[in-house]
Structure formats: structure tokens, C-alpha cells
Design a protein around this motif. Structure first.
Motif, PDB file in Angstrom:
ATOM      1  N   MET A   1       0.726  -1.104  -0.095  1.00 42.82           N
ATOM      2  CA  MET A   1      -0.070  -0.115   0.097  1.00 42.82           C
ATOM      3  C   MET A   1       0.894   1.213   0.174  1.00 42.82           C
ATOM      4  SD  MET A   1      -3.474  -0.776   2.444  1.00 42.82           S
ATOM      5  CE  MET A   1      -2.421  -1.659   3.830  1.00 42.82           C
ATOM      6  N   LYS A   2       2.045   1.202   0.678  1.00 42.44           N
ATOM      7  CA  LYS A   2       2.830   2.256   0.591  1.00 42.44           C
ATOM      8  C   LYS A   2       3.444   2.565  -0.904  1.00 42.44           C
ATOM      9  CE  LYS A   2       7.157   4.322   2.725  1.00 42.44           C
ATOM     10  NZ  LYS A   2       8.006   3.765   3.733  1.00 42.44           N
ATOM     11  N   ILE A   3       3.710   1.225  -1.416  1.00 36.33           N
ATOM     12  CA  ILE A   3       4.319   1.626  -3.011  1.00 36.33           C
ATOM     13  C   ILE A   3       3.061   2.324  -3.655  1.00 36.33           C
ATOM     14  CG2 ILE A   3       4.805   0.191  -4.917  1.00 36.33           C
ATOM     15  CD1 ILE A   3       6.189  -1.711  -3.080  1.00 36.33           C
ATOM     16  N   LEU A   4       1.990   1.907  -3.422  1.00 35.31           N
ATOM     17  CA  LEU A   4       0.759   2.388  -4.234  1.00 35.31           C
ATOM     18  C   LEU A   4       0.474   3.885  -4.094  1.00 35.31           C
ATOM     19  CD1 LEU A   4      -1.955  -0.342  -3.947  1.00 35.31           C
ATOM     20  CD2 LEU A   4      -0.685   0.131  -5.902  1.00 35.31           C
ATOM     21  N   CYS A   5       0.403   4.205  -2.838  1.00 27.24           N
ATOM     22  CA  CYS A   5       0.394   5.471  -2.600  1.00 27.24           C
ATOM     23  C   CYS A   5       1.530   6.686  -3.062  1.00 27.24           C
ATOM     24  CB  CYS A   5       0.736   6.098  -1.122  1.00 27.24           C
ATOM     25  SG  CYS A   5      -1.048   5.170  -0.247  1.00 27.24           S
ATOM     26  N   PHE A   6       2.740   6.282  -3.160  1.00 28.79           N
ATOM     27  CA  PHE A   6       3.963   6.792  -3.612  1.00 28.79           C
ATOM     28  C   PHE A   6       3.904   6.963  -5.223  1.00 28.79           C
ATOM     29  CE2 PHE A   6       5.522   6.946   0.599  1.00 28.79           C
ATOM     30  CZ  PHE A   6       6.052   8.121   0.703  1.00 28.79           C
ATOM     31  N   ALA A   7       3.386   5.769  -5.938  1.00 31.28           N
ATOM     32  CA  ALA A   7       3.378   5.600  -7.187  1.00 31.28           C
ATOM     33  C   ALA A   7       2.315   6.417  -7.840  1.00 31.28           C
ATOM     34  CB  ALA A   7       2.872   4.236  -7.796  1.00 31.28           C
ATOM     35  N   LEU A   8       1.296   6.738  -7.066  1.00 33.85           N
ATOM     36  CA  LEU A   8       0.333   7.928  -7.522  1.00 33.85           C
ATOM     37  C   LEU A   8       0.904   9.208  -7.397  1.00 33.85           C
ATOM     38  CD1 LEU A   8      -2.448   8.960  -8.294  1.00 33.85           C
ATOM     39  CD2 LEU A   8      -3.279   8.581  -5.908  1.00 33.85           C
ATOM     40  N   PHE A   9       1.777   9.316  -6.149  1.00 35.95           N
ATOM     41  CA  PHE A   9       2.456  10.680  -5.865  1.00 35.95           C
ATOM     42  C   PHE A   9       3.239  11.006  -6.934  1.00 35.95           C
ATOM     43  CE2 PHE A   9       5.205  13.126  -2.710  1.00 35.95           C
ATOM     44  CZ  PHE A   9       4.864  14.273  -3.105  1.00 35.95           C
ATOM     45  N   LEU A 114     -16.109   2.377   6.104  1.00 35.82           N
ATOM     46  CA  LEU A 114     -16.306   2.832   4.489  1.00 35.82           C
ATOM     47  C   LEU A 114     -17.832   3.125   4.358  1.00 35.82           C
ATOM     48  CD1 LEU A 114     -14.574   3.693   1.926  1.00 35.82           C
ATOM     49  CD2 LEU A 114     -15.132   1.273   1.396  1.00 35.82           C
ATOM     50  N   PHE A 115     -18.379   4.095   3.827  1.00 31.75           N
ATOM     51  CA  PHE A 115     -19.546   4.317   3.391  1.00 31.75           C
ATOM     52  C   PHE A 115     -20.541   4.346   4.929  1.00 31.75           C
ATOM     53  CE2 PHE A 115     -18.025   3.001  -0.471  1.00 31.75           C
ATOM     54  CZ  PHE A 115     -18.213   4.271  -1.162  1.00 31.75           C
ATOM     55  N   GLY A 116     -19.707   4.241   5.889  1.00 36.35           N
ATOM     56  CA  GLY A 116     -20.589   4.023   7.201  1.00 36.35           C
ATOM     57  C   GLY A 116     -20.894   2.763   7.436  1.00 36.35           C
ATOM     58  N   LEU A 125      -8.438  -6.100   2.923  1.00 35.99           N
ATOM     59  CA  LEU A 125      -9.604  -5.345   2.147  1.00 35.99           C
ATOM     60  C   LEU A 125      -9.139  -3.886   1.958  1.00 35.99           C
ATOM     61  CD1 LEU A 125     -12.633  -5.067   1.667  1.00 35.99           C
ATOM     62  CD2 LEU A 125     -13.038  -4.571   3.921  1.00 35.99           C
ATOM     63  N   LEU A 126      -8.235  -3.378   2.664  1.00 36.15           N
ATOM     64  CA  LEU A 126      -8.051  -1.993   2.382  1.00 36.15           C
ATOM     65  C   LEU A 126      -6.976  -1.666   1.361  1.00 36.15           C
ATOM     66  CD1 LEU A 126      -8.023   1.056   3.275  1.00 36.15           C
ATOM     67  CD2 LEU A 126      -6.181   0.521   5.052  1.00 36.15           C
ATOM     68  N   TYR A 127      -6.252  -2.970   1.085  1.00 36.96           N
ATOM     69  CA  TYR A 127      -5.205  -2.892   0.112  1.00 36.96           C
ATOM     70  C   TYR A 127      -5.900  -3.014  -1.327  1.00 36.96           C
ATOM     71  CZ  TYR A 127      -2.193  -5.055  -3.402  1.00 36.96           C
ATOM     72  OH  TYR A 127      -1.704  -5.313  -4.715  1.00 36.96           O
ATOM     73  N   SER A 193      -2.295   8.878   4.801  1.00 41.01           N
ATOM     74  CA  SER A 193      -2.855   8.739   6.149  1.00 41.01           C
ATOM     75  C   SER A 193      -3.959   7.772   6.688  1.00 41.01           C
ATOM     76  CB  SER A 193      -3.197  10.269   6.480  1.00 41.01           C
ATOM     77  OG  SER A 193      -4.642  10.311   5.732  1.00 41.01           O
ATOM     78  N   VAL A 194      -4.619   7.212   5.822  1.00 36.30           N
ATOM     79  CA  VAL A 194      -5.676   6.179   6.210  1.00 36.30           C
ATOM     80  C   VAL A 194      -4.949   4.688   6.205  1.00 36.30           C
ATOM     81  CG1 VAL A 194      -7.701   4.895   5.359  1.00 36.30           C
ATOM     82  CG2 VAL A 194      -7.566   7.412   5.054  1.00 36.30           C
ATOM     83  N   VAL A 195      -3.942   4.445   5.654  1.00 39.59           N
ATOM     84  CA  VAL A 195      -3.115   3.358   5.529  1.00 39.59           C
ATOM     85  C   VAL A 195      -2.479   3.120   6.698  1.00 39.59           C
ATOM     86  CG1 VAL A 195      -1.311   1.936   4.556  1.00 39.59           C
ATOM     87  CG2 VAL A 195      -3.288   2.941   3.266  1.00 39.59           C
ATOM     88  N   PHE A 196      -1.651   4.311   7.082  1.00 36.23           N
ATOM     89  CA  PHE A 196      -0.693   4.042   8.309  1.00 36.23           C
ATOM     90  C   PHE A 196      -1.208   4.810   9.658  1.00 36.23           C
ATOM     91  CE2 PHE A 196       2.365   3.822   4.484  1.00 36.23           C
ATOM     92  CZ  PHE A 196       2.981   2.924   4.996  1.00 36.23           C
ATOM     93  N   GLN A 197      -2.258   5.005   9.476  1.00 30.50           N
ATOM     94  CA  GLN A 197      -3.192   5.614  10.664  1.00 30.50           C
ATOM     95  C   GLN A 197      -2.194   6.652  11.443  1.00 30.50           C
ATOM     96  OE1 GLN A 197      -4.379   1.461  11.922  1.00 30.50           O
ATOM     97  NE2 GLN A 197      -5.997   2.841  12.339  1.00 30.50           N
TER      98      GLN A 197
END
Length: 290
Positions: A1-9, A114-116, A125-127, A193-197
Motif C-alpha cells: 500500500m505504501k508503494i501504491l500511494c507513492f506511485a500515485l504521488f 467505509l460508507f459508514g 481489504l484496505l489494500y 494517512s488512512v493506511v498508516f493511521q
């Protein structure tokens, strides 16, 4: 998930530098500011993660619009220095405000539902959720690049004077490109921020801006998959070089220098060159077989 976030960045930054030709030294401002906004909304307001991410992305877009309107008035190194100065301003604000936690940052952020309805405590699931969001955002980047707007941006990068002579409002296109890049950077920061809290000053510090530059250059500037590969390489390298402590920065710097000096087109450029060489050599093999 960290790779995905920084890939988008990295893809967001490549949209500005690779296709717009605008070198920014302060893109961590939008990445980190959105992370703080999302973290604050999750912790203090108890918003659902999708609303927090959308609000943080919108705040990054507004910040990019304001900063871009100031920065595009100058060119070259002056543009880069303005973005760096504005990024330092965001860092100072995040360090001083009580809402951001100062040097401690925001810790123990809840992921909420998610969506309450769907709890996000399950990392698997978050991944898949993060994967879907990042894939959609990168596809949107692809569409932007290959749209008429993207073609005009490329024309401005290649010859700004000719674009002006054709009647295009160059600064308007630059500001819009800057805003889009900031919004995508904010999306990446809010997801992180959601991934690493947790959100800290590391997310807005200048080294994060330098890191995304390195990811883009190592992977291949001005390509769609180059930043993704660059983010994967740099993030993986940080993970496996962590036992070296303070030497990680030195080792990364040496690798970065070697990459820039050896293959300026990045990893994607090397792969493309090898593929082209292989295709050209195939007729020779066929002649020898015959």
C-alpha cells in the motif's frame, strides 16, 4: 500500500514535470497538507474515510490553485524556488498549529467505516480498496495526458512562444495542470494517512519533495509507467536498506547519481532501448537460420 500511494504521488508529479515541463521542489506541501486534513477529519470529526479523502483531495487542489497562480508567473529556476518557498511555508504552519499536533503530528488515527458500513481494520481489504483508487487515478492521469488539454500542455512545454502565438492562454493551462497535479498528490497523501493511521512532519518536509523527484527520474520522466517503477524501486530500497540507519540516504544518493549519469531516460528508457535492439536483431537471426 505504501508503494501504491507513492506511485500515485510520483505519477502526479510526473504530470507536472514530465508533460508540463514545470520543475517543482515543493510538491510535498500538497501531499502532506492533504494527509493532515484527512487525519484531522478522521480523528476529530469522525468522518468516514471516503469523505475525509475527498475533502483532503479538494483542499490540496485549492492549495495547488493558489500556489500555482503565484508560481507560474515565473519560469525555470525562479518557478522552482517559489514552489520550494511555499512548501516551506506549509511545513512551518503544520509545525506550529495545535490542530496538526506540532512535532508529534497526528497519531492513532481511526480508519472508521467505509460508507459508514464496511470496517477497514482488515489490511487485505484496505489494500484492494487502495489498489482500486490508485488504479483509477492513474487511468485518469493517462486520459488527461492523451486529451486535447494534454496535447496543448505538451505544445507549451516544447515551444511556449509558439503556443502563445496560436492564441492559447499559457498561464491558464499551467495553473490548471498545477492544480490537477496537486489534487492527485493530495489524494496520495490522504490515502497514506488512512493506511498508516499517522501523519507527521515527514510528509511535508523538503526531503519528501526530493524523494518524489528521484522516483520520477529513476523510473523515467515523461512516461506513464516510469514513475510507478521508480516509486517501487525507491520504496523497496528504503525498506531493505533500513538496517543501515543513517547510511540509507548516502546509499540512495549514490544510486541516484549512478542512475542519472548512466541512463538519463530512466529504467523505462533502458527497457525500451533493449526491446528496440532485440527487435532489430531478430531479422539477423532469421537470416542466419535461413
Amino acid at each position: 500500500m505504501k508503494i501504491l500511494c507513492f506511485a500515485l504521488f510520483a505519477c502526479a508529479y510526473n504530470l507536472l514535470l514530465g508533460y508540463g515541463g514545470l520543475l517543482s521542489f515543493g510538491h510535498a506541501a500538497y501531499f502532506g497538507a492533504a494527509a493532515y486534513v484527512a487525519g484531522y477529519l478522521l480523528k476529530e470529526w469522525g468522518l468516514t474515510p471516503e469523505l475525509a479523502v475527498l475533502a483532503a483531495t479538494a483542499s490540496a487542489a485549492l492549495l495547488g490553485l493558489a500556489f500555482g497562480a503565484l508560481a507560474v508567473r515565473r519560469l525555470g529556476v525562479y518557478f522552482a524556488m517559489i514552489t520550494l518557498a511555499l512548501s516551506e511555508l506549509v511545513y512551518f504552519i503544520c509545525n506550529q498549529l495545535k490542530a496538526t499536533g506540532g512535532e508529534d503530528g497526528l497519531q492513532g488515527l481511526p480508519r472508521n467505516k467505509l460508507f459508514g458500513l464496511v470496517p477497514l481494520e482488515n489490511d487485505l481489504l484496505l489494500y484492494f480498496i487502495v489498489l482500486a483508487v490508485v488504479t483509477t487515478a492513474i487511468f485518469a492521469t493517462y486520459r488527461i495526458v492523451h486529451s486535447p488539454f494534454g496535447q496543448v500542455v505538451r505544445a507549451i512545454r516544447e515551444n511556449e512562444d509558439r503556443a502563445v502565438s496560436l492564441g492559447y492562454r499559457v498561464n491558464h493551462y499551467k495553473i490548471l495542470l498545477f492544480t490537477l497535479s496537486a489534487a492527485l498528490s493530495g489524494l496520495a497523501g490522504s490515502l497514506k494517512s488512512v493506511v498508516f493511521q499517522v501523519v507527521s512532519l515527514v510528509d511535508v518536509v523538503g526531503t519528501t519533495s526530493a524523494e518524489v523527484v528521484m522516483m520520477t527520474l529513476v523510473g523515467g520522466i515523461g512516461t506513464m509507467f516510469g514513475p510507478i517503477i521508480g516509486a517501487t524501486v525507491v520504496t523497496t530500497m528504503e525498506y531493505y536498506l533500513a538496517p543501515f540507519g543513517a547510511w540509507v540516504t548516502i546509499i540512495q544518493g549514490m544510486i541516484f547519481v549512478v542512475c542519472v549519469m548512466s541512463f538519463r531516460e530512466g529504467i523505462i528508457g533502458i527497457i525500451g532501448s533493449l526491446t528496440t535492439a532485440f527487435r532489430r536483431s531478430r531479422p539477423l537471426w532469421r537470416d542466419r537460420e535461413s
